[in-house]
Every structure is written in C-alpha cells, then in structure tokens.
Design a protein around this motif. Structure first.
Motif, PDB file in Angstrom:
ATOM      1  N   UNK A  51      -9.229  -1.954   3.424  1.00 34.48           N
ATOM      2  CA  UNK A  51      -8.042  -2.008   4.285  1.00 34.48           C
ATOM      3  C   UNK A  51      -7.692  -0.590   4.743  1.00 34.48           C
ATOM      4  N   UNK A  52      -6.973  -0.458   5.849  1.00 38.18           N
ATOM      5  CA  UNK A  52      -6.457   0.865   6.219  1.00 38.18           C
ATOM      6  C   UNK A  52      -5.649   1.443   5.050  1.00 38.18           C
ATOM      7  N   UNK A  53      -5.824   2.726   4.829  1.00 36.65           N
ATOM      8  CA  UNK A  53      -5.258   3.343   3.618  1.00 36.65           C
ATOM      9  C   UNK A  53      -3.746   3.183   3.526  1.00 36.65           C
ATOM     10  N   UNK A  54      -3.063   3.251   4.647  1.00 32.29           N
ATOM     11  CA  UNK A  54      -1.604   3.207   4.606  1.00 32.29           C
ATOM     12  C   UNK A  54      -1.048   1.834   4.187  1.00 32.29           C
ATOM     13  N   UNK A  55      -1.913   0.793   4.262  1.00 32.68           N
ATOM     14  CA  UNK A  55      -1.434  -0.558   3.963  1.00 32.68           C
ATOM     15  C   UNK A  55      -1.838  -1.049   2.576  1.00 32.68           C
ATOM     16  N   UNK A  56      -2.647  -0.273   1.867  1.00 37.43           N
ATOM     17  CA  UNK A  56      -3.191  -0.771   0.596  1.00 37.43           C
ATOM     18  C   UNK A  56      -2.107  -1.040  -0.441  1.00 37.43           C
ATOM     19  N   UNK A  57      -1.111  -0.127  -0.477  1.00 37.75           N
ATOM     20  CA  UNK A  57      -0.059  -0.315  -1.476  1.00 37.75           C
ATOM     21  C   UNK A  57       0.688  -1.631  -1.249  1.00 37.75           C
ATOM     22  N   UNK A  58       0.908  -1.970   0.014  1.00 39.14           N
ATOM     23  CA  UNK A  58       1.628  -3.202   0.324  1.00 39.14           C
ATOM     24  C   UNK A  58       0.842  -4.435  -0.097  1.00 39.14           C
ATOM     25  N   UNK A  59      -0.462  -4.415   0.086  1.00 41.34           N
ATOM     26  CA  UNK A  59      -1.271  -5.584  -0.217  1.00 41.34           C
ATOM     27  C   UNK A  59      -1.752  -5.615  -1.662  1.00 41.34           C
ATOM     28  N   UNK A  60      -1.292  -4.639  -2.466  1.00 43.72           N
ATOM     29  CA  UNK A  60      -1.536  -4.719  -3.908  1.00 43.72           C
ATOM     30  C   UNK A  60      -0.529  -5.705  -4.470  1.00 43.72           C
ATOM     31  N   UNK A  61      -0.836  -6.968  -4.260  1.00 42.15           N
ATOM     32  CA  UNK A  61       0.097  -8.065  -4.553  1.00 42.15           C
ATOM     33  C   UNK A  61      -0.468  -8.901  -5.699  1.00 42.15           C
ATOM     34  N   UNK A  62       0.344  -9.172  -6.695  1.00 44.44           N
ATOM     35  CA  UNK A  62      -0.120  -9.925  -7.867  1.00 44.44           C
ATOM     36  C   UNK A  62      -0.596 -11.320  -7.475  1.00 44.44           C
ATOM     37  N   UNK A  63       0.124 -11.994  -6.610  1.00 40.08           N
ATOM     38  CA  UNK A  63      -0.254 -13.357  -6.216  1.00 40.08           C
ATOM     39  C   UNK A  63      -1.563 -13.374  -5.428  1.00 40.08           C
ATOM     40  N   UNK A  64      -1.699 -12.433  -4.482  1.00 36.02           N
ATOM     41  CA  UNK A  64      -2.929 -12.380  -3.687  1.00 36.02           C
ATOM     42  C   UNK A  64      -4.108 -11.929  -4.537  1.00 36.02           C
ATOM     43  N   UNK A  65      -3.841 -11.050  -5.498  1.00 40.91           N
ATOM     44  CA  UNK A  65      -4.908 -10.605  -6.401  1.00 40.91           C
ATOM     45  C   UNK A  65      -5.427 -11.784  -7.220  1.00 40.91           C
ATOM     46  N   UNK A  66      -4.521 -12.582  -7.763  1.00 46.27           N
ATOM     47  CA  UNK A  66      -4.939 -13.756  -8.534  1.00 46.27           C
ATOM     48  C   UNK A  66      -5.725 -14.735  -7.665  1.00 46.27           C
ATOM     49  N   UNK A  67      -5.298 -14.905  -6.418  1.00 43.69           N
ATOM     50  CA  UNK A  67      -5.995 -15.824  -5.526  1.00 43.69           C
ATOM     51  C   UNK A  67      -7.427 -15.360  -5.275  1.00 43.69           C
ATOM     52  N   UNK A  68      -7.593 -14.077  -4.935  1.00 41.37           N
ATOM     53  CA  UNK A  68      -8.925 -13.569  -4.621  1.00 41.37           C
ATOM     54  C   UNK A  68      -9.819 -13.575  -5.855  1.00 41.37           C
ATOM     55  N   UNK A  69      -9.261 -13.229  -7.020  1.00 45.20           N
ATOM     56  CA  UNK A  69     -10.083 -13.184  -8.230  1.00 45.20           C
ATOM     57  C   UNK A  69     -10.463 -14.581  -8.718  1.00 45.20           C
ATOM     58  N   UNK A  70      -9.613 -15.563  -8.480  1.00 51.73           N
ATOM     59  CA  UNK A  70      -9.915 -16.933  -8.925  1.00 51.73           C
ATOM     60  C   UNK A  70     -10.729 -17.719  -7.907  1.00 51.73           C
TER      61      UNK A  70
END
Length: 679
Positions: A51-70
């Motif tokens: 992702x563009x560097x400036x947006x990475x912190x915003x998309x460090x999301x617990x729900x989205x992380x669980x979705x992608x990992x599962x």
C-alpha cells in the motif's frame, strides 16, 4: 507529524469499491469447492507493504487482518489443477489497492493447497465495527456446513485424511491394474460388479490426470479437487470392494480366482454387515447419533401399498386393492413349471413362447400390453417394498425417498447363488435341503432317510437316491460364505419319514454360529433359522413325505412361501411394474443395484419381516459407524402393516438370469413370453 486518516480519505482511496470487488469476486466462486493454502501466513504483511506508505497505518486494522489471515489465501482449483484466487483480482481493483492485490495473488499462486475450506459461518469476516467498514464476504446458505454430528473443523480434518488415503490408494494400484479391473467390471463377469464401474472409471481418469500434470503441485491440486468432488466412499480405495478386487489383480490371481473371490466378498448376506453383536459402547453411541439426527421414528418401517409407488414402468388398467381367490382365472393353478416351459393351453389353444430380454420386452411389448401375468415358480424371487412408518421423519436411506425392499430368499437369492457357484444343483429337485452360514465354522448338514440311511459328510451318497453334493469348511476347504446341499433328483425320493438336522462339528467363530436352512419339496420352500455352539446339534425339519403332496413339517420354528398368500407354480396377475426405489427420480443411487419388481395381485408377506426393514449398506453414510446396533435393531423389530401390504410381488436383478415366464394379453391376442435376462 502524523496525519489522521478520515472516512473521506477512505472514500478517496475507493475503499467501498475495493470492498465490493472482493465480495463480487467471491460470489462468483462461493458455490464451488474452496481450498486453503500455505500463503495465508504472512499474507496481511504483503497487503500492507504494497500500500502507499502514508495509508499503511490506517489499514493496520484488526478486523481486516483477521479476514486476510483466515480467508485471504482461499483458492478454487480448476479442472486443469491450476489455483485461482477467489478474493483477489487486480483487474477489477481500484488503483490504490491494485499493487497489494497483485502481490497477494502472486504469493497465493506460488503456495500449496493445505486442505479444503469448510465453514459453519455464513458471513466470513466482520462487516463493520466502530463506525468503520471492513473486508467481509458471504457464503450462499446452501454452502454453509450444517451437520449435527460433527463440526466444520472435524469435516475439514476428515477431508485431509481422505486426501492422504486417496494418495495411498493411487500409489498402491497402478493404472494398469485399474484398467484390468475396469475391463472385468464392464464384462459383467463379476457378481454385482456393475455398481463399481463408476469408481473404477473415476480412479482411472484421476490416474491419467495426475500423470499428465506439469509438476507435483498441479498433481496434488488435481487430487484435492477429486477429494472435494468425489462421491461418498470413492477416496477410500484400499478399504472398499474395488480395493479388494485390485488387491487380487496386483497379487497375480488368475481371472477365474478373481471372479470367485469377488463373488464371495459381494455375498449379500454379509456384504458391509457386522458379524458380531454390538457392544454396550456401540449401543450408547448409536443412541446419541439417533438423538442428534432426530431419526428415532425414521427407523420404524411398514409395508408399502401400491398406491404409494410414485414411479411405474407399466401399470395395469385396474389395480385391485382386495386379494382375489388363488384359483381364479384360467391359469390360477398351473401345476409343474416344466409344463409351462414347453407350452400353455388356453381354452384349447397352445400358445407359443417367445424368448427375449427385458430391455426388448419393455420397448416392444409392454407399451401395448393390456394385462400381464407372471409364473411364480421360484420362492426366492418373492419381494416386498417397505417404507417409513412416520412420513414426516427424516429419510435414512441413500436415495431421495423412504422406500426399500427385500427378497424372501435374502437380499438377492443368496442360497441359490452359493449352491450353484460351488457346483451343486439347486433347481429341478424333488427334495432339496441347503444350509448356509457366515464364518469359518464347520457346520454339517445331516439327514436320516425313510430307510434309516444317514447321509452326511461321512457317507455322502445314499442308496435311497439322495446325496450331499456340497460339503464345506472341512478338510481344509474353508470359506466365509459356506453352503452345504443335500438333494434328490426328480422321481428319486422315497416316501416316508425324513429328519434333517444341523451339527456344529468345529466352532471357529465367536462361540456361536447363526445359520439358515432352506428346504424345498416339490417346489414348496420352507426356511429355518437358528444358531449353534460347538458340538451342538438341532433338528431343522422333520416330516412324512408322500409323493405329490405338500409335507406337514413338525415344529413351528420355520416359515414358508404360504406366508405370501399366492400359489407358487401358478400365474398371478401383475398390478404394476417398477424399478427398485434407488432408481426412482432424477438422483439415482445405482450403487445399490438394478432391480425390476412385478407387483402382484393378492401378494403380501404376512410374516413379521424381522431383519428386513432396512439393510445397513443402504443407509446414509453418517449411520455406518453404528451399523452393528442398527443391524441388531432391525433383526428384532417387525415390519408394521403386513395385512395392508399391496406392493409385493417378484423381483429380478440385472446381475442374474431371469427365466421369467409371462402371459401377455393385448386386445384379443394372448401369448407366452420368456424373459431370459435384463439386456
């Protein structure tokens, strides 16, 4: 200085379109088999790093992380064994996320499948929380796993074990052995072998696809797809009947031995049936499964009526609900079957007999037939259709209706098959007595004749004309499906007192051996069932024989064809012709065989029918693990409604000769037709 990422920023990134793209792509695959991959671990890091560097912190999301990992690593496998990501497609992704999507897809397609994906949750992921939308998708309701006996995790573990077992079977049996097995099955030389043609073809095609695979990953993918789409039981090659056939081929047995061994293993009296009583633990487990599935009422069975049969090949113009007199009609009481084999006299006219297959009869004669009568000359052909007592209870059978069937002579005339396969003479005897059992025990059939001769294994040929033509499980001749046979050819039997008994010479089972004895006297058949411990003996039949008369059997522990309310060796009117219930409707269960039933006027089995309400090999797969308890249950539970039964008659299987004599009337024309086989 850290910039706060707002919902406006997300809209500028086209996140809503990105979320919709994920959902739409998943929807296009969600009704297909899905698989997990090794790429799931670390996949969220790949997403963030691209992702563009400036947006990475915003998309460090617990729900989205669980979705992608599962769920991010989920794939579908196409028919060529290639993996396709079911979530990620850069061509349909907003530009802001396309680099991340492309990187994740590349990582997934370079990974390996680790198992099938099965979920009991309809919504995968968390659609929203804290005022933010998150990645999520939805499974179709039909694809949500819903099983009261196991969890989705247990089902996935079983599929992983199926993969391992299937690989082992493919390695054990090369394609050359499978080709030979398929040729034998298609030649119809193997008893009831047609039901295994499908699995043999499936194994062969899988072998060919794996051999043509470009690499080991594609080969494994092809196998995983086979596991996901295989009919029940196909993956367990080594532990199935096709496996025992392949074992014999790989071991180098000659064709005659392979055919004989296959017939022994396919014995309907023991095939897929337990030979020992259930343990207390098995009974308790069965109680739990029956309760979870809610099928207690499904186990109750009753005799069917002809009005309930949904599908006929042919039906008479009038269906008589009340039994008619056995002596009614010109052919109501024809005597010996040998007379019918030559010709039949109707009102002074001799009717010629035409021989054809049932397939030809169905195409050329049946459509215009006004009435059909069949000659009932083999008691083992008598059959009855059975259905569920509670019509609202869940179906326990493998096919899409609640009807099953049984034969008077066993599920498929087992005694006749055994006698003839061992070289004995089953038909055209004045007196015949046959004994069968199901283990290596040495049971012996004895008879004391009218002149006090004793015919048994020690003196097989009597001066009275009788002889023991089959003696098994003695002197090194062992079989799990033995038979013994004592007979007198037509005209050879003497009048007087006969005493048949069974002796347990050497118990080699579990301490007690059940058995069945069948007595035929001038075409009248009687059966006796009991069991013996080591060195015990029991009288089966004792009677005074007078030429041309039906004997009166001493004792009450036997049954005869009298219970069917029709006259054997006479013509009986056919009310309707139907195939076996496993062939009704669009979803056919051909593995249960091909049978044609001629439902006869006034025919019914007025006995209790214990042990015949259902056969465990026809039940749904989840009940297989408690089959011992279910066998014990049906063996002790009578079939209800015997007096109201109207869907009984005679049955014929694709796997055997027919030799059925029919009287067919069309308009003013009547003729005899002999059906020799199915096709």
């Amino acid at each position: 200085m850290t910039t706060i990422y707002t919902s406006t920023d997300s809209h500028n990134d086209n996140y809503p379109q990105f979320s919709n793209a994920i959902q739409e792509r998943f929807a296009s695959f969600s009704d297909k088999p899905l698989f997990m991959t090794s790429a799931a671990e670390g996949l969220f890091d790949v997403f963030l790093e691209n992702l563009p560097e400036h947006a990475r912190q915003h998309y460090t999301c617990r729900c989205c992380k669980q979705f992608i990992e599962r769920f991010g690593g989920l794939v579908h496998i196409n028919e060529n064994g290639e993996m396709v990501s079911v979530l990620w497609d850069e061509s349909e992704t907003p530009k802001f996320f396309s680099k991340s999507v492309k990187a994740m897809k590349r990582s997934i397609l370079n990974s390996r499948v680790t198992g099938m994906f099965i979920s009991s949750e309809r919504v995968l992921g968390t659609p929203s929380s804290g005022g933010w939308s998150h990645m999520s998708v939805e499974l179709p309701r039909a694809n949500v796993f819903n099983n009261r006996l196991k969890t989705a995790g247990q089902e996935m573990a079983e599929k992983k074990e199926d993969f391992r077992i299937l690989i082992a079977g493919l390695l054990a049996y090369p394609i050359e052995a499978v080709d030979q097995a398929l040729a034998l099955l298609q030649s119809e030389s193997l008893y009831r072998g047609d039901r295994y043609v499908g699995i043999a073809q499936w194994i062969k095609e899988l072998h060919e696809m794996r051999e043509n695979a470009k690499n080991s990953r594609i080969r494994d993918n092809i196998t995983w797809l086979a596991v996901a789409t295989a009919p029940n039981g196909f993956c367990h090659i080594k532990s199935s009947m096709i496996g025992t056939l392949l074992d014999d081929i790989v071991s180098g047995y000659d064709t005659d031995s392979i055919v004989r061994r296959f017939a022994d293993k396919m014995n309907p009296a023991t095939f897929q049936r337990s030979q020992t009583a259930p343990s207390q633990g098995n009974i308790q487990q069965a109680e739990k499964i029956v309760e979870k599935l809610g099928i207690a009422n499904s186990l109750l069975r009753r005799y069917a009526t002809i009005e309930e049969i949904p599908q006929f090949i042919w039906k008479g113009k009038e269906v008589t609900k009340k039994p008619v007199s056995k002596s009614s009609g010109v052919f109501g009481n024809i005597k010996p079957r040998s007379n019918a084999e030559e010709s039949t006299n109707v009102n002074g006219l001799v009717l010629p007999k035409t021989v054809m297959t049932f397939d030809k009869f169905q195409r050329t004669v049946m459509p215009t037939a006004d009435s059909i009568e069949v000659l009932v000359d083999n008691a083992n052909r008598l059959m009855a259709l059975v259905t569920a007592t509670d019509e609202t209870a869940p179906n326990i059978l493998q096919w899409d209706n609640t009807f099953s069937w049984y034969y008077h002579g066993g599920i498929d005339g087992e005694i006749k098959r055994r006698v003839e396969s061992q070289g004995g003479k089953y038909e055209n005897n004045e007196i015949r007595c046959s004994l069968i059992w199901e283990n290596y025990t040495d049971l012996d059939l004895h008879v004391i004749t009218p002149n006090r001769e004793h015919i048994y294994y020690g003196d097989r040929y009597g001066r009275c004309g009788g002889n023991l033509d089959i003696d098994m499980n003695a002197g090194g001749r062992t079989s799990l499906t033995p038979v013994e046979n004592i007979r007198w050819s037509n005209g050879k039997a003497r009048e007087g007192r006969y005493q048949f008994y069974v002796y347990n010479f050497s118990e080699r089972g579990n301490g007690i051996t059940p058995f069945k004895v069948e007595l035929e006297v001038n075409g009248k058949v009687f059966t006796f069932n009991s069991s013996l411990q080591d060195s015990q003996k029991i009288n089966a039949f004792e009677f005074n024989y007078i030429k041309g008369q039906t004997p009166t059997i001493s004792g009450t522990n036997y049954s005869s064809v009298d219970a069917w309310d029709i006259s054997v060796n006479g013509f009986v009117k056919v009310q309707g012709i139907t195939e076996s219930p496993n062939l009704w409707g669009e979803k056919k269960a051909t593995n249960a065989g091909h049978h044609v039933f001629f439902l006869l006027e006034g025919c019914k089995d007025t006995s209790e029918g214990k042990g015949r309400g259902f056969f465990t090999e026809t039940l749904q797969p989840e009940l297989r693990e408690v089959r011992k308890t279910l066998e014990a249950y049906t063996a002790n539970t009578p079939i209800e409604g015997a007096e109201d039964a109207t869907a009984c008659g005679v049955g014929y299987s694709k796997d055997s000769e027919w030799n059925l004599i029919m009287k067919v009337t069309t308009g003013n024309s009547t003729r005899l037709i002999k059906i020799d086989r199915w096709d």
